[in-house]
Design an enzyme around this catalytic site. Structure first.
Site, PDB file in Angstrom:
ATOM      1  N   LYS A 210     -53.444  -5.191  10.643  1.00 26.14           N
ATOM      2  CA  LYS A 210     -53.621  -5.391   9.207  1.00 26.14           C
ATOM      3  C   LYS A 210     -55.013  -4.923   8.775  1.00 26.14           C
ATOM      4  O   LYS A 210     -55.147  -4.176   7.826  1.00 26.14           O
ATOM      5  CB  LYS A 210     -53.439  -6.870   8.846  1.00 26.14           C
ATOM      6  CG  LYS A 210     -53.659  -7.151   7.362  1.00 26.14           C
ATOM      7  CD  LYS A 210     -53.354  -8.583   6.965  1.00 26.14           C
ATOM      8  CE  LYS A 210     -53.643  -8.780   5.474  1.00 26.14           C
ATOM      9  NZ  LYS A 210     -53.352 -10.151   5.003  1.00 26.14           N
ATOM     10  N   GLU A 216     -59.626  -5.565  20.160  1.00 24.01           N
ATOM     11  CA  GLU A 216     -58.708  -5.274  21.271  1.00 24.01           C
ATOM     12  C   GLU A 216     -57.801  -4.100  20.917  1.00 24.01           C
ATOM     13  O   GLU A 216     -57.580  -3.190  21.721  1.00 24.01           O
ATOM     14  CB  GLU A 216     -57.840  -6.494  21.582  1.00 24.01           C
ATOM     15  CG  GLU A 216     -58.592  -7.752  21.979  1.00 24.01           C
ATOM     16  CD  GLU A 216     -58.738  -8.719  20.821  1.00 24.01           C
ATOM     17  OE1 GLU A 216     -59.084  -8.257  19.697  1.00 24.01           O
ATOM     18  OE2 GLU A 216     -58.520  -9.917  21.011  1.00 24.01           O
ATOM     19  N   GLY A 272     -51.046 -11.830   8.395  1.00 19.82           N
ATOM     20  CA  GLY A 272     -50.724 -11.177   9.661  1.00 19.82           C
ATOM     21  C   GLY A 272     -49.541 -11.816  10.351  1.00 19.82           C
ATOM     22  O   GLY A 272     -48.618 -11.142  10.797  1.00 19.82           O
ATOM     23  N   ARG A 273     -49.508 -13.171  10.372  1.00 19.02           N
ATOM     24  CA  ARG A 273     -48.433 -13.856  11.099  1.00 19.02           C
ATOM     25  C   ARG A 273     -47.126 -13.890  10.315  1.00 19.02           C
ATOM     26  O   ARG A 273     -46.149 -14.481  10.742  1.00 19.02           O
ATOM     27  CB  ARG A 273     -48.875 -15.263  11.469  1.00 19.02           C
ATOM     28  CG  ARG A 273     -49.414 -16.089  10.318  1.00 19.02           C
ATOM     29  CD  ARG A 273     -50.069 -17.362  10.820  1.00 19.02           C
ATOM     30  NE  ARG A 273     -50.760 -18.092   9.764  1.00 19.02           N
ATOM     31  CZ  ARG A 273     -52.002 -17.836   9.380  1.00 19.02           C
ATOM     32  NH1 ARG A 273     -52.688 -16.860   9.969  1.00 19.02           N
ATOM     33  NH2 ARG A 273     -52.579 -18.528   8.393  1.00 19.02           N
ATOM     34  N   GLU A 358     -51.789 -21.333  13.740  1.00 18.90           N
ATOM     35  CA  GLU A 358     -52.798 -20.571  12.981  1.00 18.90           C
ATOM     36  C   GLU A 358     -52.698 -20.906  11.485  1.00 18.90           C
ATOM     37  O   GLU A 358     -53.642 -20.714  10.728  1.00 18.90           O
ATOM     38  CB  GLU A 358     -52.636 -19.069  13.209  1.00 18.90           C
ATOM     39  CG  GLU A 358     -53.885 -18.254  12.843  1.00 18.90           C
ATOM     40  CD  GLU A 358     -53.851 -16.830  13.379  1.00 18.90           C
ATOM     41  OE1 GLU A 358     -53.261 -15.953  12.712  1.00 18.90           O
ATOM     42  OE2 GLU A 358     -54.416 -16.593  14.461  1.00 18.90           O
ATOM     43  N   HIS A 389     -36.853 -27.038  35.009  1.00 18.77           N
ATOM     44  CA  HIS A 389     -37.408 -26.955  36.373  1.00 18.77           C
ATOM     45  C   HIS A 389     -38.919 -26.771  36.359  1.00 18.77           C
ATOM     46  O   HIS A 389     -39.523 -26.440  37.370  1.00 18.77           O
ATOM     47  CB  HIS A 389     -36.732 -25.796  37.118  1.00 18.77           C
ATOM     48  CG  HIS A 389     -35.249 -25.898  37.124  1.00 18.77           C
ATOM     49  ND1 HIS A 389     -34.546 -26.612  38.062  1.00 18.77           N
ATOM     50  CD2 HIS A 389     -34.326 -25.420  36.243  1.00 18.77           C
ATOM     51  CE1 HIS A 389     -33.242 -26.555  37.788  1.00 18.77           C
ATOM     52  NE2 HIS A 389     -33.081 -25.831  36.679  1.00 18.77           N
ATOM     53  N   LYS A 501     -64.776 -14.114  17.836  1.00 20.82           N
ATOM     54  CA  LYS A 501     -64.831 -12.647  17.766  1.00 20.82           C
ATOM     55  C   LYS A 501     -66.286 -12.187  17.663  1.00 20.82           C
ATOM     56  O   LYS A 501     -66.705 -11.226  18.311  1.00 20.82           O
ATOM     57  CB  LYS A 501     -64.047 -12.138  16.552  1.00 20.82           C
ATOM     58  CG  LYS A 501     -62.543 -12.305  16.621  1.00 20.82           C
ATOM     59  CD  LYS A 501     -61.896 -11.777  15.331  1.00 20.82           C
ATOM     60  CE  LYS A 501     -60.397 -11.969  15.322  1.00 20.82           C
ATOM     61  NZ  LYS A 501     -59.767 -11.500  14.050  1.00 20.82           N
TER      62      LYS A 501
END
Ligand code: F6P
Length: 542
Positions: A210, A216, A272-273, A358, A389, A501
């Site tokens: 965005k 990254e 963004g999400r 978030e 499990h 960041k």
């Protein structure tokens, strides 16, 4: 009762729920079912191919009525109208949250700043469809003239989780000749592991970001382009046909060197999400076919219309949100577990982690006051039956109260009947065992006792199709919205992610001044940097 945006813990219904909470902890689910044989119908809701069975929750009529009263007394109705009207409900960034418009139709009347949105959104969808068809029909060629076969989607958080979830959940619909890869983490071993699977001549890089500033994503993209250039013995790949950018910042993508004709954009009012519904969904459209991407949009649109119109007592997102508030604020449950009994939904817990935590991992109100009641839960999960499990032991015999969302598809045409029957039998058995326990078994030694009375929601999809996946994702989006509205917090910003960041950038700075100035590493970090440097020199200042 006038609706207010005052803190929820000042509302009458909140005080009623506080009084009921002590009783709520003592409710016995099996007794409730014995007293009311119709309970499974009373606390269940079917909407358009989804069934929410919420009868195994620690609620009775009195508690559920008080939860509905909380919704009525809060500002939820006004906030819901503001959401769909495109009001600037993301107050700290002065933005709307209009991700619903991305899947809307003209009749939904979405506007931003008084401007209808349907034409620009249709134009983006048409652009996506054209690119998707071109690639799926082998007409999108790499620099050596070969058709694209490997799509490598680079992004992180909301710029990868939605596409990754949808491509896995809907893998039966994927194009047989196209291979989709995802690069998110900056871990170089993982990046190289993915790159080494690619055919350089037939790779299309899709960079989703965005802001187009995420450290990254930009490093992963540079490394990917360098890898391709090295393999192809050709430079300038950043301006070739082998890259597409999906972003809200055309300027930053152009500055990176990507041709303007290969940049698709979305607006700042898409968080963004919440961006899977935008051009960020291009990889979904390419892999599954654009018609299946628009089917996802249709499912989400149907859920939007349900959320917008259904009375709170028959409103799936509102009911799920209120149950979550009951456990979070009144029964002191700090987390929620998402257990899809469907391996294709293995990415769903991660997707919902960002969506929920978030959005509602906040501690100040919309007007900046420090909050003194609980807000967003920790959300986690794993597919069943695997989770049986790994951590179901804790559900059955620990001291924790952890409400569960169990999710499954009733029909699974891509499975084998014996397997699907076994999967669903385990789903039902676990929900039953959690509720019933084994208290009725005489002479059990203490270490064998399962107390039961453990709550769970069961969300059953008729079939896991693009439509129903879209419904479920929108259902959880609106559940998160309802909780944020009642908690009177901003569910659409995420300032908490910025601090880390900034520190990382300082640590990576080549200039000592950036390390010893403001934001210099704390003493612990400095010791650890020295430890790493003595072994690798990675952080040594040149
Ligand atoms: O995690 C912080 C965050 O900003 C998320 O909200 C976002 O989805 C992700 O980083 C990636 O951001 P971008 O899409 O700008 O690269």
């Amino acid at each position: 009762m006038t609706k207010t945006t005052s803190p929820p813990d000042t509302l009458p219904a909140w005080h009623t729920l506080e009084t009921l909470a002590a009783g709520g902890k003592r409710l016995d689910l099996m007794s409730l079912f014995q007293k009311d044989p119709d309970r499974h119908r009373r606390f269940a809701l079917s909407v358009d191919g989804l069934l929410l069975d919420y009868s195994k929750n620690l609620i009775d009529e009195t508690i559920f009525s008080a939860l509905l009263a909380l919704a009525e007394q809060s500002a939820l109705e006004q906030q819901r109208a503001a959401l769909f009207n495109g009001d600037l409900i993301n107050s700290s960034e002065q933005r709307a949250a209009l991700h619903t418009a991305l899947r809307g139709e003209r009749e939904d009347g979405y506007q931003c700043g008084g401007q209808p949105l349907d034409e620009q959104i249709s134009a983006t969808l048409a652009e996506m469809a054209t690119i998707s068809r071109s690639i799926r029909e082998g007409r999108w060629l790499g620099v050596t003239g070969k058709p694209v076969r490997d799509i490598v989607h680079i992004g992180i958080g909301g710029s990868v989780l939605g596409p990754q979830l949808a491509c896995q959940a809907l893998r039966p619909y994927r194009h047989p000749d196209l291979r989709v890869h995802f690069i998110a983490n900056v871990d170089g071993e993982d990046v190289l592991n993915t790159l080494n699977q690619l055919d350089p001549e037939r790779t299309l890089v899709i960079v989703a970001s965005k802001t187009f500033t995420t450290q990254e994503t930009l490093l992963n993209t540079r490394t990917t382009l360098h890898w391709l250039e090295n393999k192809l013995q050709q430079s300038g790949l950043v301006s070739s046909r082998q890259i597409i950018a999906l972003t809200a910042s055309r300027q930053n993508a152009e500055a990176f060197g990507i041709p303007s004709s290969q940049i698709l954009t979305f607006d700042e009012w898409v968080g963004g999400r919440y961006s899977v519904w935008s051009c960020v969904g291009l990889t979904i459209s390419i892999s599954l076919g654009h018609e299946h991407f628009t089917e996802m949009l249709s499912g989400a649109r149907a859920m939007d219309r349900h959320f917008r119109s259904a009375p709170f007592a028959e409103n799936l997102p509102v009911i799920m949100a209120l149950l979550g508030i009951w456990y979070r604020n009144f029964l002191d449950a700090p987390s929620v577990a998402i257990i899809p009994y469907c391996q294709r939904l293995s990415q769903l817990p991660s997707y919902l982690q960002q969506l929920d935590m978030e959005s509602n991992g906040k501690s100040v109100s919309q007007s900046g006051e420090t909050i003194d009641y609980q807000t967003g839960p920790a959300l986690w999960g794993q597919t069943g039956t695997n989770a049986q499990h790994t951590f179901f032991q804790l559900f059955h015999q620990s001291t924790h109260l952890i409400p569960l969302d169990l999710i499954a598809a009733v029909n699974e045409p891509h499975s084998i009947d014996e397997h699907h029957r076994t999967l669903l039998a385990n789903l039902l058995a676990q929900a039953s065992a959690l509720m019933v326990g084994n208290r009725d078994q005489a002479d059990l030694p203490a270490h064998r006792l399962c107390p039961g009375n453990k709550p769970s929601n069961l969300l059953l999809l008729d079939t896991l199709t693009p439509y129903h996946l879209g419904q479920v994702l929108a259902l959880y989006e609106h559940k998160v919205f309802v909780q944020g509205a009642i908690w009177n917090i901003n569910s659409y910003d995420q300032w908490g992610v910025e601090l880390g960041k900034g520190i990382a950038s300082g640590l990576l700075s080549e200039h000592d001044s950036n390390r010893n100035g403001v934001g210099a590493p704390d003493p612990s970090t400095r010791q650890l940097l020295d430890h790493i440097n003595r072994r690798t020199g990675l952080f040594r200042i040149p």
